[in-house]
Design a protein around this motif. Structure first.
Motif, PDB file in Angstrom:
ATOM      1  N   TYR A 697       2.803  -4.033  -2.316  1.00 46.96           N
ATOM      2  CA  TYR A 697       2.987  -3.001  -1.258  1.00 46.96           C
ATOM      3  C   TYR A 697       1.909  -2.523  -0.816  1.00 46.96           C
ATOM      4  CZ  TYR A 697       7.501  -2.778  -3.858  1.00 46.96           C
ATOM      5  OH  TYR A 697       8.807  -3.197  -4.096  1.00 46.96           O
ATOM      6  N   LEU A 698       0.505  -3.050  -1.393  1.00 51.14           N
ATOM      7  CA  LEU A 698      -0.795  -2.550  -0.897  1.00 51.14           C
ATOM      8  C   LEU A 698      -1.297  -3.544  -0.294  1.00 51.14           C
ATOM      9  CD1 LEU A 698      -2.015  -0.864  -4.165  1.00 51.14           C
ATOM     10  CD2 LEU A 698      -0.962   0.401  -2.275  1.00 51.14           C
ATOM     11  N   ALA A 699      -0.612  -4.321   0.451  1.00 51.03           N
ATOM     12  CA  ALA A 699      -1.220  -5.359   1.356  1.00 51.03           C
ATOM     13  C   ALA A 699      -2.097  -4.776   2.412  1.00 51.03           C
ATOM     14  CB  ALA A 699      -0.274  -6.475   1.750  1.00 51.03           C
ATOM     15  N   GLN A 700      -3.109  -5.521   2.835  1.00 48.93           N
ATOM     16  CA  GLN A 700      -3.808  -4.832   4.028  1.00 48.93           C
ATOM     17  C   GLN A 700      -3.259  -5.379   5.296  1.00 48.93           C
ATOM     18  OE1 GLN A 700      -6.481  -2.625   3.928  1.00 48.93           O
ATOM     19  NE2 GLN A 700      -6.202  -2.571   1.773  1.00 48.93           N
ATOM     20  N   ILE A 701      -2.706  -4.649   6.303  1.00 48.96           N
ATOM     21  CA  ILE A 701      -2.369  -5.277   7.513  1.00 48.96           C
ATOM     22  C   ILE A 701      -3.249  -4.932   8.654  1.00 48.96           C
ATOM     23  CG2 ILE A 701       0.231  -4.818   6.745  1.00 48.96           C
ATOM     24  CD1 ILE A 701       0.379  -2.389   8.360  1.00 48.96           C
ATOM     25  N   ASN A 702      -3.059  -5.869   9.633  1.00 51.06           N
ATOM     26  CA  ASN A 702      -3.898  -5.787  10.961  1.00 51.06           C
ATOM     27  C   ASN A 702      -2.819  -6.067  12.238  1.00 51.06           C
ATOM     28  OD1 ASN A 702      -5.868  -5.409  12.938  1.00 51.06           O
ATOM     29  ND2 ASN A 702      -6.762  -7.222  12.381  1.00 51.06           N
ATOM     30  N   ILE A 703      -2.140  -5.321  12.502  1.00 51.95           N
ATOM     31  CA  ILE A 703      -0.892  -5.944  13.543  1.00 51.95           C
ATOM     32  C   ILE A 703      -1.362  -4.918  14.974  1.00 51.95           C
ATOM     33  CG2 ILE A 703       1.787  -5.974  13.943  1.00 51.95           C
ATOM     34  CD1 ILE A 703       1.842  -6.047  10.973  1.00 51.95           C
ATOM     35  N   LEU A 730       0.815   0.341  23.526  1.00 50.92           N
ATOM     36  CA  LEU A 730       0.115  -0.641  22.607  1.00 50.92           C
ATOM     37  C   LEU A 730       0.147   0.186  21.341  1.00 50.92           C
ATOM     38  CD1 LEU A 730      -3.131  -1.646  24.699  1.00 50.92           C
ATOM     39  CD2 LEU A 730      -0.710  -3.048  24.360  1.00 50.92           C
ATOM     40  N   ALA A 731       0.782  -0.576  20.300  1.00 54.37           N
ATOM     41  CA  ALA A 731       0.891   0.311  19.159  1.00 54.37           C
ATOM     42  C   ALA A 731      -0.064  -0.830  18.115  1.00 54.37           C
ATOM     43  CB  ALA A 731       2.289   0.119  18.357  1.00 54.37           C
ATOM     44  N   HIS A 732      -0.875   0.261  17.341  1.00 54.72           N
ATOM     45  CA  HIS A 732      -1.746  -0.629  16.145  1.00 54.72           C
ATOM     46  C   HIS A 732      -1.433  -0.007  14.767  1.00 54.72           C
ATOM     47  CE1 HIS A 732      -5.164  -2.777  14.610  1.00 54.72           C
ATOM     48  NE2 HIS A 732      -5.582  -1.795  14.242  1.00 54.72           N
ATOM     49  N   LEU A 733      -1.121  -1.031  13.984  1.00 53.93           N
ATOM     50  CA  LEU A 733      -0.958  -0.741  12.464  1.00 53.93           C
ATOM     51  C   LEU A 733      -2.041  -1.418  11.675  1.00 53.93           C
ATOM     52  CD1 LEU A 733       1.908  -0.863  14.042  1.00 53.93           C
ATOM     53  CD2 LEU A 733       2.878  -1.031  11.755  1.00 53.93           C
ATOM     54  N   ASP A 734      -2.696  -0.537  10.902  1.00 56.56           N
ATOM     55  CA  ASP A 734      -3.624  -0.978   9.813  1.00 56.56           C
ATOM     56  C   ASP A 734      -3.349   0.071   8.636  1.00 56.56           C
ATOM     57  OD1 ASP A 734      -4.748   1.454  10.732  1.00 56.56           O
ATOM     58  OD2 ASP A 734      -6.651   0.625  11.444  1.00 56.56           O
ATOM     59  N   GLY A 735      -4.255  -0.528   7.699  1.00 61.39           N
ATOM     60  CA  GLY A 735      -4.209   0.286   6.382  1.00 61.39           C
ATOM     61  C   GLY A 735      -3.547  -0.537   5.404  1.00 61.39           C
ATOM     62  N   VAL A 736      -2.569   0.136   4.547  1.00 66.23           N
ATOM     63  CA  VAL A 736      -1.801  -0.776   3.510  1.00 66.23           C
ATOM     64  C   VAL A 736      -0.405  -0.655   4.019  1.00 66.23           C
ATOM     65  CG1 VAL A 736      -3.325  -0.105   1.812  1.00 66.23           C
ATOM     66  CG2 VAL A 736      -1.426   1.229   2.164  1.00 66.23           C
ATOM     67  N   ASN A 738       2.564  -0.197   2.687  1.00 64.11           N
ATOM     68  CA  ASN A 738       3.593   0.718   2.296  1.00 64.11           C
ATOM     69  C   ASN A 738       2.927   2.155   2.917  1.00 64.11           C
ATOM     70  OD1 ASN A 738       1.434   1.586   0.776  1.00 64.11           O
ATOM     71  ND2 ASN A 738       2.685   1.780  -0.956  1.00 64.11           N
ATOM     72  N   LYS A 739       1.948   2.196   3.691  1.00 65.94           N
ATOM     73  CA  LYS A 739       1.717   3.462   4.238  1.00 65.94           C
ATOM     74  C   LYS A 739       0.791   3.082   5.292  1.00 65.94           C
ATOM     75  CE  LYS A 739       0.255   8.227   3.192  1.00 65.94           C
ATOM     76  NZ  LYS A 739      -0.274   9.194   2.128  1.00 65.94           N
ATOM     77  N   PRO A 740       1.125   2.561   6.366  1.00 65.89           N
ATOM     78  CA  PRO A 740       0.444   2.113   7.565  1.00 65.89           C
ATOM     79  C   PRO A 740      -0.284   3.338   8.338  1.00 65.89           C
ATOM     80  CG  PRO A 740       2.532   1.345   8.102  1.00 65.89           C
ATOM     81  CD  PRO A 740       2.566   1.889   6.599  1.00 65.89           C
ATOM     82  N   ALA A 806       6.939  13.941   7.787  1.00 64.44           N
ATOM     83  CA  ALA A 806       5.632  12.750   7.462  1.00 64.44           C
ATOM     84  C   ALA A 806       6.260  11.249   7.518  1.00 64.44           C
ATOM     85  CB  ALA A 806       4.963  13.070   5.999  1.00 64.44           C
ATOM     86  N   THR A 807       5.838  10.598   8.326  1.00 72.34           N
ATOM     87  CA  THR A 807       6.420   9.390   8.648  1.00 72.34           C
ATOM     88  C   THR A 807       5.315   8.130   8.554  1.00 72.34           C
ATOM     89  OG1 THR A 807       7.945   7.872   9.724  1.00 72.34           O
ATOM     90  CG2 THR A 807       6.691   9.669  10.958  1.00 72.34           C
ATOM     91  N   THR A 808       5.897   6.959   8.219  1.00 70.53           N
ATOM     92  CA  THR A 808       4.613   5.762   8.340  1.00 70.53           C
ATOM     93  C   THR A 808       5.280   5.009   9.458  1.00 70.53           C
ATOM     94  OG1 THR A 808       5.390   5.013   6.376  1.00 70.53           O
ATOM     95  CG2 THR A 808       3.599   6.559   6.178  1.00 70.53           C
ATOM     96  N   THR A 809       6.294   4.966  10.144  1.00 78.69           N
ATOM     97  CA  THR A 809       6.787   4.282  10.887  1.00 78.69           C
ATOM     98  C   THR A 809       7.205   4.684  12.622  1.00 78.69           C
ATOM     99  OG1 THR A 809       9.200   4.955  10.420  1.00 78.69           O
ATOM    100  CG2 THR A 809       8.200   3.343   9.091  1.00 78.69           C
ATOM    101  N   ILE A 810       7.174   4.007  13.356  1.00 75.07           N
ATOM    102  CA  ILE A 810       7.473   4.259  14.654  1.00 75.07           C
ATOM    103  C   ILE A 810       8.985   5.122  14.700  1.00 75.07           C
ATOM    104  CG2 ILE A 810       7.557   3.571  17.203  1.00 75.07           C
ATOM    105  CD1 ILE A 810       5.544   1.404  16.327  1.00 75.07           C
TER     106      ILE A 810
END
Length: 962
Positions: A697-703, A730-736, A738-740, A806-810
């Motif tokens: 759940y703590l994977a690093q994402i760069n999308i 344009l959407a950019h997701l980074d961080g971890v 489970n909480k991008p 509070a949300t972490t998704t589009i």
């Protein structure tokens, strides 16, 4: 005394030696004439070479006021006897007294016994090692007390005993209390035992035995119980003793076995004497079950035999009293005969068990006959079994008195036998085992400490499922060899449900189907089904994978290691799902909290409790395998990707799921169900990646992902612009994972004239510095294909409509914004009496076919009926949801909530609710209940414990006004 060998001196039967310091000051020629003291200290007592707990012994005898006092003290026991007594005559004195109650057993001495009038007291400490000297089968009696008195002239005898624990021949007794009192006519005895353990499975707690004996007749009352099995037993009988045996006359009695009441009819009687053996009307009944004990004349000798006839007896009620494993079930009828009860006893049996089951597996009808020779200990058995799945014969013997370790020897021949019975022994690794076995040479032999099974099994139409992967494999016409403590699979040809093939080999070590271990179990395939799990099997990692693999399994059940190396097939579709664990019940009713009671059962390897299973997987990802990373199951936000990478995955019984490696996305899409008008897909650009370093759940994402909105109305950005233009979000997701962290920007076509409009470019650039305004514009663009005016603060699309969650998704961003918007407008129009929520999600596209429509509607009405009562009625309509396992296109689910304020300020409320939702993988879920809610507002943390006095006064004043 340097050394005394007690055996040659005739003092002990075993080899004992004694040494130590002695101090003697006595006179006398036997124990009754002994007066004075005898002491030993610094002593050492050895049994063979083992030292016993013995340090000192004091023996003291003296006369005080005409009474003789004999006392003994040591480090493990102390006692005394006081009064007039002759120790050498004590055994005959007891015989004389007991003759009054049991004259058939106890004979009067042939001489006149002197008056015996004494009392005694004995206390023990740790005497277990000494007790074993009398009988190796006996142990216990630590910290016990024995007391009483004998007065022959007054015909009085009393005895009391308290024993915390003792055992004999494997039977254990705890907390024994004995009280006996005798007079000239009768002896009354009461014995209570907190627990009697006959075996691991058979216990009799709270047992009480009452005896009243006189002139060879004893009235017996026995009451006992056993948890979960024999819950209550009451035996009433009269026992008559003879010199050559006994007669038992039963009064009405009963006992409850497995919640079934058995009755013993009155006036049943059994006589067991050398001169006479007879049983009549001894009948135990429970419904249709019946056990009748009678006597029949032997056809050869003419002597009477004792016979027990069984009719439709459920053996499970009895076998679980003495056996935990294996579990035996069935309906037994037949006859058991005891020949020559007072001689060389032979027990013959001939019984039939219908619907016989072994460890909950059906065996069929089993017939068995044989005999038990109580003199030699030899039990013979010959039988057969037959059902639709089984047909076999068995022949052999077991000698329970054999000390050579070769007690058992049985031969099994099977025309067919269902191997599903192995589920009970290998069920921690495999399940749903099926197949027919035939054998001509299977042998079972060994002793009480170790049994063996050898022979060859031929399996036809075999099948099993690997529990962890949930993949079913089939095999046909294969041979498995049973060696001592080993099962050799040879080389098995396997086939999956898709017709792909592979091989399996290796050996399983075991001790008669216990203590399993795996010796290089190896599985290889060029292409087979490797994973076939759903969220129900493992909520952290599931899917369907076909590909190349090599798997090995090694180690004992307590420490198993499975290594898997694999790669998805490049021509077959595979799909893996990885939830992030961040999904939440995205509620429309913000004052309801779903509280978990009890503890969550973790997803783990479902083996036996002592099992420990670790799986390590090295997987090579390729574009043929789809990987879905589920950001939020409720809103439907999912990253769908194809790509390349190498992943190391580990999970076990005691090990959490870990993933390591980098997954490079070559193409994919970010799909979200933001629960508004439309369902949208952002295309993921090449170069995006997910990197795992342990915790999944703590994977690093760069999308990076983009969505093209066509013909967007730009008039709200610039009053001078009337034309429509394509706009890329344009959407950019980074961080971890489970909480991008999500950020947006807008891009105009570089070749268009609008891309040179300074006003528009300035406003779009300004949005980057206002996250809430940016989120609002993204939502408006996706829903209405238009920008919201950034100047008009009084319009319908007001800038005051901020996102209140509070949300972490589009999907969460857009859904929350729109819900807040419409709810605020309706509340304004009805002065707050009625408000609403609604969310619509649809994939409808004018260019698509109507049959492909997918939609979800959630709506409700909030009614403020009084200052204290609020009712909310709503529901959900889910149509053609591809992720929900529904049996029909549409599913309507209700929401009902009632809120009652218990006080004026509404801080204390009772809330009742019923809420239904659709789960991505498990279909419909319903939650309902009642909760008590307390809410308090405060400015400082300290106010929780020390409320502000001014605020309290103000609140009390307001309450008085109301």
């Amino acid at each position: 005394m340097q050394k005394a060998n007690l055996q040659p001196l005739g003092l002990t039967q075993g080899i004992f030696s004694l040494s130590g310091l002695v101090n003697f000051d006595f006179k006398g020629n036997n124990i009754d004439n002994f007066l004075g003291t005898a002491k030993m200290y610094n002593a050492s007592l050895l049994q063979d070479t083992n030292r016993l707990s013995f340090n000192y012994l004091n023996l003291n005898s003296f006369i005080d006021s005409g009474k003789k006092i004999l006392s003994i003290q040591s480090n493990e026991v102390e006692g005394n006897i006081t009064g007039r007594f002759k120790i050498m005559e004590l055994p005959d004195a007891f015989n004389l007294f007991l003759n009054r109650y049991y004259p058939a057993y106890f004979k009067n001495p042939n001489y006149n016994i002197k008056d015996q009038d004494f009392s005694f007291l004995i206390k023990t400490k740790e005497v277990n090692s000494y007790v074993k000297l009398f009988d190796k089968r006996l142990s216990g009696f630590d910290n016990s007390t024995f007391s009483g008195n004998l007065r022959l002239a007054q015909n009085e005898f009393n005895i009391n005993a308290s024993v915390p624990q003792f055992s004999y021949d494997g039977k254990s007794f705890e907390n024994i209390e004995l009280s006996g009192k005798g007079n000239r006519d009768s002896l009354n005895t009461t014995i209570s035992v907190r627990d009697i353990a006959i075996s691991d499975s058979l216990h009799f707690p709270n047992t009480t035995l009452t005896l009243s004996s006189s002139n060879d007749i004893s009235n017996i009352q026995l009451s006992t119980s056993a948890s979960k099995t024999l819950s209550d037993a009451r035996l009433n009988a009269q026992l008559t003793t003879y010199g050559d045996g006994v007669k038992i006359h039963f009064s009405p009695s009963s006992f409850i076995l497995n919640d079934k009441k058995w009755d013993l009819a009155r006036d049943g009687e059994i006589t067991l004497r050398k001169s006479k053996i007879e049983a009549s009307d001894v009948r135990f009944t429970q419904g249709t079950q019946e056990i009748v004990i009678s006597t029949e004349l032997d056809k050869q000798s003419g002597n009477p035999n004792l016979v027990a006839k069984l009719k439709t007896v459920n053996i499970n009620d009895f076998t679980q009293l003495i056996l935990k494993q294996p579990r035996l079930e069935g309906i037994v009828s037949g006859m058991v005969t005891l020949r020559d009860p007072f001689g060389k006893q032979i027990v013959e049996y001939d019984i039939t068990a219908d619907n016989f089951r072994l460890d909950n597996k059906e065996i069929g009808t089993v017939k068995i006959n044989g005999d038990v020779n109580t003199t030699t200990g030899l039990i013979t058995a010959k039988g057969s079994g037959e059902s639709e799945l089984n047909k076999f014969t068995i022949d052999g013997s077991y000698n329970y008195k054999d000390s050579t370790g070769k007690n058992m020897n049985f031969a099994l021949q099977a025309e067919k036998f269902d191997i599903s019975i192995l589920d009970n022994y290998l069920g921690g690794i495999f399940s749903n085992m099926k197949g027919n076995v035939n054998t001509n040479d299977l042998k079972v032999y060994g002793g009480p400490d170790h049994n063996f099974i050898t022979g060859t099994l031929n399996i036809t139409e075999g099948e099993l499922k690997v529990i962890y992967t949930q993949v079913k494999y089939r095999f046909n016409n294969e041979t498995i060899i049973f060696n001592p403590d080993e099962i050799d699979f040879g080389l098995l040809q396997l086939k999956d449900t898709l017709g792909n093939t592979g091989t399996a080999s290796g050996k399983i070590q075991h001790r008669f189907f216990n203590d399993f271990g795996f010796d290089n179990i190896r599985f290889e395939t060029g292409k087979m089904l490797l994973l076939n799990t759903t969220k129900r099997d493992n909520s952290q990692f599931y899917g369907n994978v076909t590909g190349r693999a090599q798997m090995t399994l090694n180690g004992p059940v307590t420490d198993m290691l499975m290594n898997i190396n694999g790669e998805p097939s490049s021509v077959d579709s595979s799909h893996i799902y990885i939830p992030t664990g961040s999904s939440q019940e995205y509620g429309k009713i913000d004052y309801i909290d779903f509280i978990q009671y009890g503890s969550k059962m973790e997803d783990e390897y479902k083996g036996r409790k002592e099992s420990n299973f670790l799986v390590k997987m090295n997987l090579k990802a390729n574009p043929a395998c789809k990987i879905d990373v589920i950001l939020d199951e409720t809103t439907g936000d999912i990253i769908k990707g194809r790509g390349n990478g190498a992943l190391e995955i580990a999970v076990g019984t005691k090990e959490p799921l870990t993933i390591r490696g980098r997954y490079n996305i070559t193409d994919g899409e970010y799909k979200f169900n933001f629960q508004t008008f439309l369902q949208k897909y952002f295309n993921i650009t090449e170069g995006s990646s997910i990197t795992w370093n342990g915790d999944p759940y703590l994977a690093q994402i760069n999308i990076d992902a983009e969505y093209l909105a066509k013909n967007v109305d730009l008039s709200n950005l610039s009053s001078t612009t009337k034309q429509k233009q394509n706009v890329t979000i344009l959407a950019h997701l980074d961080g971890v994972l489970n909480k991008p962290i999500i950020s947006f920007e807008f891009r105009l076509p570089p070749s268009s004239e609008i891309s040179k409009d300074f006003v528009i470019l300035n406003k779009l650039e300004a949005l980057k510095n206002d996250e809430n305004e940016m989120n609002k514009q993204v939502a408006s663009l996706l829903i209405f294909n238009a920008f919201v005016s950034t100047n008009d603060n009084q319009g319908f699309f007001t800038g005051g409509n901020t996102i209140g969650i509070a949300t972490t998704t589009i999907g969460g961003i857009v859904s929350g914004w729109l819900t807040n918007l419409f709810n605020k407008e309706l509340a304004k129009a009805t002065n707050g009496v009625v408000s609403t929520y609604f969310d619509i999600n649809s994939s409808f596209d004018l260019q698509s076919k109507a049959a492909l429509l997918q939609a979800n509607l959630s709506a409700g009405v909030k009614l403020v009926l009084s200052s204290r009562l609020v009712v909310l009625i709503g529901g959900n309509l889910d149509y053609n949801n591809p992720y929900a396992q529904l049996n029909k296109k549409g599913l309507l689910t209700p929401d009902i909530n009632i809120e009652w304020s218990l006080n004026n300020d509404g801080s204390l409320k009772v809330i009742g609710f019923n809420r239904t939702s659709v789960d991505l993988t498990q279909g419909q879920r319903n939650r309902s209940g009642v909760k008590l809610s307390y809410r308090k507002d405060f400015d400082k943390l300290s106010e929780i414990f020390s409320p502000n006095k001014e605020k309290r006064k103000k609140r009390l004043a307001n309450e008085k006004k109301e």
